[in-house]
Write a protein that holds these residues in place. Structure first.
Motif, PDB file in Angstrom:
ATOM      1  N   GLU A 337       0.804  -1.211   0.000  1.00  0.00           N
ATOM      2  CA  GLU A 337       0.000   0.000   0.000  1.00  0.00           C
ATOM      3  C   GLU A 337       0.840   1.265   0.000  1.00  0.00           C
ATOM      4  OE1 GLU A 337      -2.258  -0.926   3.505  1.00  0.00           O
ATOM      5  OE2 GLU A 337      -4.054  -1.325   2.300  1.00  0.00           O
ATOM      6  N   ASN A 338       1.990   1.204   0.648  1.00  0.00           N
ATOM      7  CA  ASN A 338       2.828   2.400   0.765  1.00  0.00           C
ATOM      8  C   ASN A 338       3.837   2.550  -0.363  1.00  0.00           C
ATOM      9  OD1 ASN A 338       4.435   0.274   1.455  1.00  0.00           O
ATOM     10  ND2 ASN A 338       5.242   1.172   3.341  1.00  0.00           N
ATOM     11  N   GLN A 339       3.684   1.751  -1.437  1.00  0.00           N
ATOM     12  CA  GLN A 339       4.572   1.866  -2.591  1.00  0.00           C
ATOM     13  C   GLN A 339       4.455   3.266  -3.194  1.00  0.00           C
ATOM     14  OE1 GLN A 339       6.777  -0.172  -4.302  1.00  0.00           O
ATOM     15  NE2 GLN A 339       7.066   1.550  -5.713  1.00  0.00           N
ATOM     16  N   SER A 340       5.574   3.866  -3.558  1.00  0.00           N
ATOM     17  CA  SER A 340       5.556   5.204  -4.145  1.00  0.00           C
ATOM     18  C   SER A 340       5.353   5.121  -5.653  1.00  0.00           C
ATOM     19  CB  SER A 340       6.855   5.941  -3.833  1.00  0.00           C
ATOM     20  OG  SER A 340       7.960   5.239  -4.371  1.00  0.00           O
ATOM     21  N   CYS A 341       4.828   6.204  -6.238  1.00  0.00           N
ATOM     22  CA  CYS A 341       4.571   6.274  -7.666  1.00  0.00           C
ATOM     23  C   CYS A 341       5.127   7.579  -8.229  1.00  0.00           C
ATOM     24  CB  CYS A 341       3.067   6.216  -7.972  1.00  0.00           C
ATOM     25  SG  CYS A 341       2.241   4.722  -7.399  1.00  0.00           S
ATOM     26  N   SER A 342       5.409   7.570  -9.504  1.00  0.00           N
ATOM     27  CA  SER A 342       5.853   8.793 -10.162  1.00  0.00           C
ATOM     28  C   SER A 342       4.717   9.804 -10.210  1.00  0.00           C
ATOM     29  CB  SER A 342       6.325   8.476 -11.586  1.00  0.00           C
ATOM     30  OG  SER A 342       6.540   9.653 -12.323  1.00  0.00           O
ATOM     31  N   LEU A 354       0.072 -12.509 -11.732  1.00  0.00           N
ATOM     32  CA  LEU A 354       0.014 -13.417 -10.590  1.00  0.00           C
ATOM     33  C   LEU A 354       0.484 -12.714  -9.321  1.00  0.00           C
ATOM     34  CD1 LEU A 354       1.615 -16.505 -12.390  1.00  0.00           C
ATOM     35  CD2 LEU A 354      -0.820 -16.046 -12.095  1.00  0.00           C
ATOM     36  N   MET A 355       0.081 -11.464  -9.157  1.00  0.00           N
ATOM     37  CA  MET A 355       0.572 -10.670  -8.040  1.00  0.00           C
ATOM     38  C   MET A 355      -0.386 -10.712  -6.854  1.00  0.00           C
ATOM     39  SD  MET A 355       2.444  -7.463  -9.900  1.00  0.00           S
ATOM     40  CE  MET A 355       1.118  -7.144 -11.052  1.00  0.00           C
ATOM     41  N   THR A 356       0.216 -10.578  -5.689  1.00  0.00           N
ATOM     42  CA  THR A 356      -0.526 -10.612  -4.437  1.00  0.00           C
ATOM     43  C   THR A 356      -0.288  -9.313  -3.666  1.00  0.00           C
ATOM     44  OG1 THR A 356       1.340 -11.714  -3.343  1.00  0.00           O
ATOM     45  CG2 THR A 356      -0.351 -13.124  -4.317  1.00  0.00           C
ATOM     46  N   GLY A 357      -0.887  -9.226  -2.485  1.00  0.00           N
ATOM     47  CA  GLY A 357      -0.704  -8.037  -1.657  1.00  0.00           C
ATOM     48  C   GLY A 357      -1.823  -7.027  -1.865  1.00  0.00           C
ATOM     49  N   HIS A 358      -1.483  -5.753  -1.749  1.00  0.00           N
ATOM     50  CA  HIS A 358      -2.459  -4.663  -1.849  1.00  0.00           C
ATOM     51  C   HIS A 358      -2.025  -3.665  -2.918  1.00  0.00           C
ATOM     52  CE1 HIS A 358      -3.145  -6.350   2.164  1.00  0.00           C
ATOM     53  NE2 HIS A 358      -4.376  -5.852   2.092  1.00  0.00           N
ATOM     54  N   LEU A 364      -4.585   4.332  -6.256  1.00  0.00           N
ATOM     55  CA  LEU A 364      -6.017   4.294  -5.978  1.00  0.00           C
ATOM     56  C   LEU A 364      -6.583   5.637  -5.547  1.00  0.00           C
ATOM     57  CD1 LEU A 364      -6.271   0.886  -4.052  1.00  0.00           C
ATOM     58  CD2 LEU A 364      -6.675   1.329  -6.481  1.00  0.00           C
ATOM     59  N   GLN A 365      -5.772   6.443  -4.899  1.00  0.00           N
ATOM     60  CA  GLN A 365      -6.281   7.677  -4.301  1.00  0.00           C
ATOM     61  C   GLN A 365      -6.061   8.910  -5.171  1.00  0.00           C
ATOM     62  OE1 GLN A 365      -4.449   7.883  -0.438  1.00  0.00           O
ATOM     63  NE2 GLN A 365      -5.466   6.020   0.306  1.00  0.00           N
ATOM     64  N   ASP A 366      -5.392   8.774  -6.286  1.00  0.00           N
ATOM     65  CA  ASP A 366      -5.139   9.903  -7.181  1.00  0.00           C
ATOM     66  C   ASP A 366      -6.044   9.762  -8.404  1.00  0.00           C
ATOM     67  OD1 ASP A 366      -4.219  11.916  -8.815  1.00  0.00           O
ATOM     68  OD2 ASP A 366      -2.096  11.531  -8.419  1.00  0.00           O
ATOM     69  N   LEU A 378      -4.925  -9.896  -5.630  1.00  0.00           N
ATOM     70  CA  LEU A 378      -4.722  -8.774  -4.722  1.00  0.00           C
ATOM     71  C   LEU A 378      -5.873  -8.675  -3.735  1.00  0.00           C
ATOM     72  CD1 LEU A 378      -3.615  -6.229  -7.455  1.00  0.00           C
ATOM     73  CD2 LEU A 378      -2.128  -7.291  -5.750  1.00  0.00           C
ATOM     74  N   ALA A 379      -5.563  -8.173  -2.560  1.00  0.00           N
ATOM     75  CA  ALA A 379      -6.579  -8.005  -1.525  1.00  0.00           C
ATOM     76  C   ALA A 379      -7.290  -6.672  -1.715  1.00  0.00           C
ATOM     77  CB  ALA A 379      -5.924  -8.075  -0.140  1.00  0.00           C
ATOM     78  N   THR A 380      -7.866  -6.503  -2.885  1.00  0.00           N
ATOM     79  CA  THR A 380      -8.578  -5.274  -3.239  1.00  0.00           C
ATOM     80  C   THR A 380      -9.864  -5.690  -3.915  1.00  0.00           C
ATOM     81  OG1 THR A 380      -6.472  -4.169  -3.576  1.00  0.00           O
ATOM     82  CG2 THR A 380      -8.415  -3.083  -4.463  1.00  0.00           C
ATOM     83  N   GLY A 381     -10.986  -5.180  -3.445  1.00  0.00           N
ATOM     84  CA  GLY A 381     -12.266  -5.742  -3.840  1.00  0.00           C
ATOM     85  C   GLY A 381     -12.982  -5.087  -4.988  1.00  0.00           C
ATOM     86  N   ASP A 382     -12.523  -3.959  -5.502  1.00  0.00           N
ATOM     87  CA  ASP A 382     -13.324  -3.263  -6.499  1.00  0.00           C
ATOM     88  C   ASP A 382     -13.051  -3.722  -7.921  1.00  0.00           C
ATOM     89  OD1 ASP A 382     -10.805  -2.256  -6.398  1.00  0.00           O
ATOM     90  OD2 ASP A 382     -11.364  -0.172  -6.752  1.00  0.00           O
ATOM     91  N   GLN A 383     -12.086  -4.597  -8.145  1.00  0.00           N
ATOM     92  CA  GLN A 383     -11.876  -5.227  -9.448  1.00  0.00           C
ATOM     93  C   GLN A 383     -11.678  -6.718  -9.208  1.00  0.00           C
ATOM     94  OE1 GLN A 383      -9.100  -3.436 -12.183  1.00  0.00           O
ATOM     95  NE2 GLN A 383      -9.570  -1.351 -11.507  1.00  0.00           N
TER      96      GLN A 383
END
Length: 597
Positions: A337-342, A354-358, A364-366, A378-383
């Protein structure tokens, strides 16, 4: 046209009259003979200049006729001053010292073929009547036929663009003589054959664009000698094989190889790329570490391949990246969740991996960032997401193993090497068994009662040898193997076969791991060897031994049926390896060699 030439003749007459008057006045002076000579020279120069302009104008008007009077050339007529005409998006004529140096003619998109009486040879013959051309653009004009090599007579040509036509056959070799050619664009035609090796002779070439043709085969190594190359676009062709080493092309900024059959190795490239498109190919291996150093990269598209291995999360934070697409691959790893983005990142597609995590919050917030990530675990429910076991088992089924640095051989690697030696020993014992059996051919071998391996272990033979050799079944002796094909087992299958590795299925433990007996869904019994792996252990060395074991099929050898993996969820590294063998409960190896059940 008659009026035009009449006016032109009148201009000549007036000019000549003026010069003649001047000459008459000069003749009255002492240097009258020199003046006469000067007058003649002036008349010839004026006449020659007018003739040159008239010749080039006639060439342009003939081009108009050969192109069947396209709408883009509707303004051309015999009275136009081409060198001073107003340029537009469709037509541009540029001159230098009354000579045409640039000609741009762009028709409407989707222009059909020119009529059947059109001759590409006649057309090119007309075009080379403009010998001072440096830039020639003939786009979407319906040109068809093989491109004549005589176009290379335009020896001053620096830019040639004949895209979106119907040109076919091979790219003419005569183009190799254009030593000053800087840009070659032949997109959206029907050129066939290979990219010629002579392409390396165009040493000042900076743009090579051959998209949407029928080119095939592998790329020539001479591409790596084009040190000035900035754009290499070969998308939508039929190329295959490995991409040549392009790491020496330090000026390369755009590489577009979309929709071919390149692979499986990721190409060797410089680190000044701005756009890298490798989608819809056959790349399979993991991404090299150098990819994370492409600090100028703005667009990266790796979609629709079979890339394996961990996804480098640092790609999300490359300082210049705006577009990132890795959809439809086999990338593994855990997102945080705390991964940084450009800050400039606008589009990300992580779908169908085949990725896991969040999912990272920065995606998601931008609201300015569009993120697609369905089809992972992924442990994310909207997709839509898969259960985590799907990603784990599918990753192991395709043989995805984390890339590790070379290390000294570990105990586990040594152990698997010992297994290889044991298998070789089994083969030798099998040969001995055949000899003994031949000597004792008169004896009848009685079936033994079903006993566990531990119950039949003899002090004369190491337990691990007996457990590896298992027992030679009567079916195997008769030569009817009847074994299923070697395959990969999921962890769920092995847990179900052993009642979650219950103690009742435990058969023993040695230096090479624990041994369990299990029963598969089809009712067949198997023996499962479990090898624990530390995080520091590399697993790629095991694959070679597993491959060798899987190929051993003989009626006097116990066969391997498959293997499986269990891995750490946080970094997708393998934690345990399971080797599944045939279970043959009809006595010990020693009993069969000695002939005593």
């Amino acid at each position: 046209m008659l009026i035009f030439y009449s006016l032109r003749a009148l201009q000549y007459l007036l000019c000549f009259t003026r010069v003649l008057i001047l000459c008459t006045q000069q003749m009255a002076k002492a240097f009258r003979y020199s003046a006469i000579l000067l007058c003649v020279v002036l008349v010839l120069l004026i006449s020659g200049s007018e003739q040159l302009q008239s010749s080039q104008g006639e060439t342009l008007l003939r081009i108009q006729r050969l192109l069947n009077y396209p709408s883009s050339l509707s303004s051309w007529n015999s009275s136009i001053d081409f060198c001073n005409s107003e340029p537009n998006a469709s037509v541009t004529v540029a001159c230098y010292e009354k000579s045409i140096t640039q000609l741009h003619i762009v028709g409407n998109k989707g222009t059909p073929l020119l009529p059947g009486n059109f001759s590409i040879d006649s057309f090119v013959t007309t075009v080379v009547g403009l010998p001072t051309l440096k830039v020639l653009t003939l786009v979407s004009l319906g040109l068809w036929g093989p491109l004549p090599g005589k176009i290379a007579r335009l020896s001053s040509l620096e830019i040639l663009n004949m895209s979106s036509n119907f040109l076919y056959d091979a790219i003419p070799q005569e183009l190799s003589s254009l030593s000053g050619l800087q840009s070659l664009g032949l997109d959206d035609n029907m050129f066939a054959g290979k990219v010629p090796n002579w392409i390396g002779s165009l040493q000042v070439l900076s743009v090579l664009s051959l998209r949407k043709n029928m080119l095939n085969g592998s790329l020539p190594d001479s591409l790596s000698t084009l040190e000035n190359l900035r754009v290499l676009a070969l998308a939508h062709n039929y190329f295959k094989g490995e991409v040549p080493d392009l790491s020496s092309l330090t000026n390369l900024q755009v590489l577009d190889l979309e929709d071919n059959a390149f692979g499986p190795q990721f190409p060797q490239l410089g680190n000044k790329l701005v756009s890298l498109v490798l989608s819809r190919n056959k790349f399979r291996d993991g991404l090299p570490a150098e990819v994370t150093s492409y600090y100028q990269l703005q667009r990266l598209d790796l979609s629709n391949n079979t890339f394996v291995g961990p996804f480098p999360q640092s790609l999300l934070s490359l300082p210049s990246v705006t577009y990132l697409n890795i959809a439809d691959n086999k990338f593994t790893g855990m997102l945080f969740e705390n991964q940084s983005c450009s800050a400039d990142l606008e589009f990300v597609d992580l779908s169908s991996n085949l990725m896991t995590g969040h999912m990272p919050n920065c995606l998601l917030q931008d609201s300015k960032k569009k993120a697609l990530y369905a089809g992972n675990c992924l442990a994310t429910g909207d997709q839509d997401q898969h259960p985590i076991s799907i990603c784990r088992n599918e990753a192991l089924a395709v043989g995805i193993l984390p890339q590790q640095k070379k290390r000294k051989p570990s105990k586990a690697i040594i152990a698997i090497s010992v297994i290889g030696g044991i298998v070789g020993g089994i083969a030798l014992v099998g040969l001995i068994f055949l000899a003994v059996r031949k000597v004792k051919s008169g004896k009848t071998i009685q079936k033994s009662t079903i006993r566990l391996i531990a119950e039949n272990a003899s002090t004369g033979y190491p337990t691990k040898l007996l457990s590896d050799a298992r027992y030679i079944s009567q079916t195997m002796k008769l030569g009817a193997l009847g074994l299923p094909a070697y395959r990969t087992f999921s962890l769920e299958e092995l847990e179900e076969a052993t009642n979650n590795f219950d103690t009742s299925a435990f058969m023993g433990e040695g230096s090479q791991g624990q041994i369990y007996r299990g029963r598969l869904k089809d009712g067949s019994f198997v023996v499962i060897r479990c090898l624990k792996m530390k995080r520091s252990h590399g697993t790629h060395n095991f694959m070679h031994h597993i491959e060798l074991i899987s190929k051993l099929r003989h009626r006097h050898l116990v066969s391997a049926l498959g293997h499986g993996f269990e891995y750490y969820l946080d970094d997708s590294s393998v934690s345990r390896i399971f080797l599944v063998f045939e279970y043959v409960p009809n006595g010990t190896l020693r009993s069969w060699i000695s002939g005593n059940p």
